[in-house]
Design a protein around this motif. Sequence first.
Motif, PDB file in Angstrom:
ATOM      1  N   GLY A 315       8.992  52.829  71.377  1.00 57.09           N
ATOM      2  CA  GLY A 315       8.807  54.022  70.551  1.00 57.09           C
ATOM      3  C   GLY A 315       9.248  53.848  69.115  1.00 57.09           C
ATOM      4  O   GLY A 315       9.297  54.834  68.364  1.00 57.09           O
ATOM      5  N   LYS A 316       9.569  52.631  68.700  1.00 59.58           N
ATOM      6  CA  LYS A 316       9.998  52.412  67.318  1.00 59.58           C
ATOM      7  C   LYS A 316       8.826  52.322  66.347  1.00 59.58           C
ATOM      8  O   LYS A 316       9.028  52.355  65.129  1.00 59.58           O
ATOM      9  CB  LYS A 316      10.843  51.130  67.224  1.00 59.58           C
ATOM     10  N   LEU A 317       7.644  52.186  66.911  1.00 60.23           N
ATOM     11  CA  LEU A 317       6.439  52.139  66.093  1.00 60.23           C
ATOM     12  C   LEU A 317       5.468  53.167  66.666  1.00 60.23           C
ATOM     13  O   LEU A 317       5.231  53.189  67.877  1.00 60.23           O
ATOM     14  CB  LEU A 317       5.818  50.733  66.124  1.00 60.23           C
ATOM     15  N   VAL A 318       4.921  54.026  65.815  1.00 58.14           N
ATOM     16  CA  VAL A 318       4.044  55.109  66.279  1.00 58.14           C
ATOM     17  C   VAL A 318       2.714  55.033  65.545  1.00 58.14           C
ATOM     18  O   VAL A 318       2.603  54.450  64.466  1.00 58.14           O
ATOM     19  CB  VAL A 318       4.700  56.490  66.052  1.00 58.14           C
ATOM     20  N   VAL A 319       1.708  55.666  66.166  1.00 57.77           N
ATOM     21  CA  VAL A 319       0.372  55.704  65.580  1.00 57.77           C
ATOM     22  C   VAL A 319       0.317  56.833  64.556  1.00 57.77           C
ATOM     23  O   VAL A 319       0.832  57.931  64.783  1.00 57.77           O
ATOM     24  CB  VAL A 319      -0.701  55.910  66.667  1.00 57.77           C
ATOM     25  N   CYS A 320      -0.312  56.550  63.425  1.00 56.98           N
ATOM     26  CA  CYS A 320      -0.427  57.546  62.362  1.00 56.98           C
ATOM     27  C   CYS A 320      -1.323  58.702  62.815  1.00 56.98           C
ATOM     28  O   CYS A 320      -2.377  58.484  63.417  1.00 56.98           O
ATOM     29  CB  CYS A 320      -0.997  56.882  61.099  1.00 56.98           C
ATOM     30  N   LYS A 321      -0.919  59.940  62.533  1.00 63.03           N
ATOM     31  CA  LYS A 321      -1.714  61.102  62.911  1.00 63.03           C
ATOM     32  C   LYS A 321      -2.942  61.277  62.027  1.00 63.03           C
ATOM     33  O   LYS A 321      -3.923  61.876  62.438  1.00 63.03           O
ATOM     34  CB  LYS A 321      -0.848  62.363  62.838  1.00 63.03           C
ATOM     35  N   ARG A 322      -2.883  60.763  60.829  1.00 57.92           N
ATOM     36  CA  ARG A 322      -4.002  60.904  59.888  1.00 57.92           C
ATOM     37  C   ARG A 322      -5.061  59.831  60.093  1.00 57.92           C
ATOM     38  O   ARG A 322      -6.249  60.112  60.082  1.00 57.92           O
ATOM     39  CB  ARG A 322      -3.459  60.850  58.457  1.00 57.92           C
ATOM     40  N   GLU A 323      -4.623  58.580  60.282  1.00 58.63           N
ATOM     41  CA  GLU A 323      -5.543  57.464  60.490  1.00 58.63           C
ATOM     42  C   GLU A 323      -5.113  56.734  61.760  1.00 58.63           C
ATOM     43  O   GLU A 323      -4.045  56.128  61.792  1.00 58.63           O
ATOM     44  CB  GLU A 323      -5.523  56.495  59.303  1.00 58.63           C
ATOM     45  N   ARG A 324      -5.945  56.788  62.799  1.00 55.32           N
ATOM     46  CA  ARG A 324      -5.578  56.167  64.073  1.00 55.32           C
ATOM     47  C   ARG A 324      -5.432  54.655  63.965  1.00 55.32           C
ATOM     48  O   ARG A 324      -4.754  54.035  64.776  1.00 55.32           O
ATOM     49  CB  ARG A 324      -6.647  56.497  65.128  1.00 55.32           C
ATOM     50  N   GLU A 325      -6.029  54.066  62.934  1.00 57.50           N
ATOM     51  CA  GLU A 325      -5.932  52.613  62.755  1.00 57.50           C
ATOM     52  C   GLU A 325      -4.570  52.207  62.200  1.00 57.50           C
ATOM     53  O   GLU A 325      -4.174  51.061  62.313  1.00 57.50           O
ATOM     54  CB  GLU A 325      -7.041  52.142  61.823  1.00 57.50           C
ATOM     55  N   HIS A 326      -3.855  53.154  61.618  1.00 53.81           N
ATOM     56  CA  HIS A 326      -2.552  52.866  61.019  1.00 53.81           C
ATOM     57  C   HIS A 326      -1.426  53.057  62.031  1.00 53.81           C
ATOM     58  O   HIS A 326      -1.516  53.898  62.922  1.00 53.81           O
ATOM     59  CB  HIS A 326      -2.295  53.794  59.828  1.00 53.81           C
ATOM     60  N   GLN A 327      -0.370  52.281  61.855  1.00 48.59           N
ATOM     61  CA  GLN A 327       0.879  52.499  62.578  1.00 48.59           C
ATOM     62  C   GLN A 327       2.012  52.514  61.552  1.00 48.59           C
ATOM     63  O   GLN A 327       1.902  51.894  60.488  1.00 48.59           O
ATOM     64  CB  GLN A 327       1.140  51.391  63.608  1.00 48.59           C
ATOM     65  N   HIS A 328       3.081  53.212  61.879  1.00 50.98           N
ATOM     66  CA  HIS A 328       4.234  53.232  60.991  1.00 50.98           C
ATOM     67  C   HIS A 328       5.505  53.361  61.812  1.00 50.98           C
ATOM     68  O   HIS A 328       5.476  53.687  62.997  1.00 50.98           O
ATOM     69  CB  HIS A 328       4.127  54.369  59.962  1.00 50.98           C
ATOM     70  N   TYR A 329       6.626  53.066  61.180  1.00 49.81           N
ATOM     71  CA  TYR A 329       7.911  53.128  61.864  1.00 49.81           C
ATOM     72  C   TYR A 329       8.242  54.579  62.205  1.00 49.81           C
ATOM     73  O   TYR A 329       7.956  55.499  61.429  1.00 49.81           O
ATOM     74  CB  TYR A 329       9.006  52.538  60.977  1.00 49.81           C
ATOM     75  N   ALA A 330       8.824  54.796  63.367  1.00 53.37           N
ATOM     76  CA  ALA A 330       9.180  56.150  63.806  1.00 53.37           C
ATOM     77  C   ALA A 330      10.167  56.775  62.816  1.00 53.37           C
ATOM     78  O   ALA A 330      11.138  56.139  62.396  1.00 53.37           O
ATOM     79  CB  ALA A 330       9.807  56.097  65.204  1.00 53.37           C
ATOM     80  N   GLY A 331       9.877  58.023  62.436  1.00 53.79           N
ATOM     81  CA  GLY A 331      10.736  58.720  61.490  1.00 53.79           C
ATOM     82  C   GLY A 331      10.473  58.395  60.045  1.00 53.79           C
ATOM     83  O   GLY A 331      11.154  58.919  59.158  1.00 53.79           O
ATOM     84  N   GLN A 332       9.504  57.536  59.777  1.00 48.28           N
ATOM     85  CA  GLN A 332       9.169  57.153  58.409  1.00 48.28           C
ATOM     86  C   GLN A 332       7.730  57.571  58.092  1.00 48.28           C
ATOM     87  O   GLN A 332       6.908  57.750  58.994  1.00 48.28           O
ATOM     88  CB  GLN A 332       9.315  55.637  58.207  1.00 48.28           C
ATOM     89  N   ALA A 333       7.434  57.726  56.800  1.00 48.61           N
ATOM     90  CA  ALA A 333       6.077  58.041  56.384  1.00 48.61           C
ATOM     91  C   ALA A 333       5.177  56.825  56.582  1.00 48.61           C
ATOM     92  O   ALA A 333       5.649  55.683  56.671  1.00 48.61           O
ATOM     93  CB  ALA A 333       6.065  58.475  54.918  1.00 48.61           C
TER      94      ALA A 333
END
Length: 476
Positions: A315-333
């Motif tokens: 769960g330290k890396l999550v899928v971006c809600k705006r672009e499904r192709e993007h991932q970002h660190y949990a709790g970060q933009a």
Amino acid sequence: MTTSPVSGSGIRIGDRRTRLGALIKSGGAGSVYLLPEFPDRVAKIYHERVDPPSYTDRVEAMLELRPQLPDQFEGGKRYVQIAWPDATVRDERGRFVGFSMPALDVQSTSELEQVLQERQARAAGLPVGLGPKITLAANLSAVLAALHAQHHYVVDLKPVNLRFYRASLYIALLDCDGFSIQGRGRRYSAPQFTPDYLAPEFQQRGPDPLGEEAQDRFALAVVIFQLLNFGLHPYTGKPAADRVPTDIPSRIRERYYAYGLRAHRLMAPSPVSAHGSVPRELRELFDRAFGDGGERPSAADWSAALRDYAKPSSGKLVVCKREREHQHYAGQACASCARQDLLAKTARKAKPRPVAEPPRAPPQAAAARLRAPRLGRPPPPRLTPAPPPARMPQPAWLANLRLATQSRGMLAIAFPVLFAFIAQGLHRLYAALQPDPANKPLEAWVDAMLMTGLGAVFLVLCWVFAVTLPRMLKNR
């Protein structure tokens, strides 16, 4: 004069005799051949010009201290992580000519360099998200940790020298006989290195045998930084002073690292950098790798830190809600979205500038340039076009008549109405001064002449305003 074996030549692998199969590829040091009797192995045969016996001790040292990197099996497919020698190869006379190694499916791998730039990765059908890049960084760190455990070092570690399997993201290390190899009481150094990936302490004199692990640690941190930050090199940025070097090796030597937890005084980070969204524990590792003091993180340190981020279950890396192709660190933009927005904003602000056409030379001058001068004669003179005739200065009163197009349009409507109103007023005044114009034919005739004159003046003024004055203003 002896020559190196080629396809069809008899060789001996250990105690077994066999023949070389088809040539796969040829490099600077040797050529790689298939082994028909060993489908899962290939043979590297050194070129005669590189003196094969000089590699004998190096290869035997590699056979004694093999890194613990077993082949991986996933989905019924075998992934060779490292093309490490598994036996020496000798010709029919018993002379050392090369070694055998696991057969690595190079066609199913790609250079790590290709995933650093999004446009290049998309063109090659490679992943562009943060998740796959963290997995690649974790796998690379694990492979180097196993290599370092046996005190072997890559030295010339850079993305173009690293390959990965597109299907599994496992790292595949090739040309291992060019690494720095630890033998029994002796080290076989690696002479090759790349300045953009060379540690600061080695920029002027090159790496020494005692500092090769430190060099690998630095180069590994650079590669991981590029994987996690859109391919940016950690020593790029925006200089705040003229004395900041422009080339990467000089910036490395003088430690102009702009992405630390503490801002650099003379170097600002790139506007499209994602370092601000990287978790603090990873940023601290980068600060240790590129800072002025302290021990750089080892490959095992990086492997342990990145392993959790590479696991979806953490769960330290999550899928971006705006672009499904993007991932970002949990709790970060999402850094990818921020970068896209910035690039789009910059593109909107950029306005194309018209390209001025160069002045055309007259036909005579063009012909003069095309004709080659004859030997012994001076070239024909170039004809210079005469300057255009200067316009006569216009009087100041004409400059005062320049009106905007909107103003002339409004006057074109207002002038006839105003003139008619004035003419009607004059006519009423004249009629009021006459006692009885109907009984005096002379006064009626004068009245008709007055109206005719006013009409003529009206037509003349209309012509001046509608035709003559615009022409004068246009030619000004």
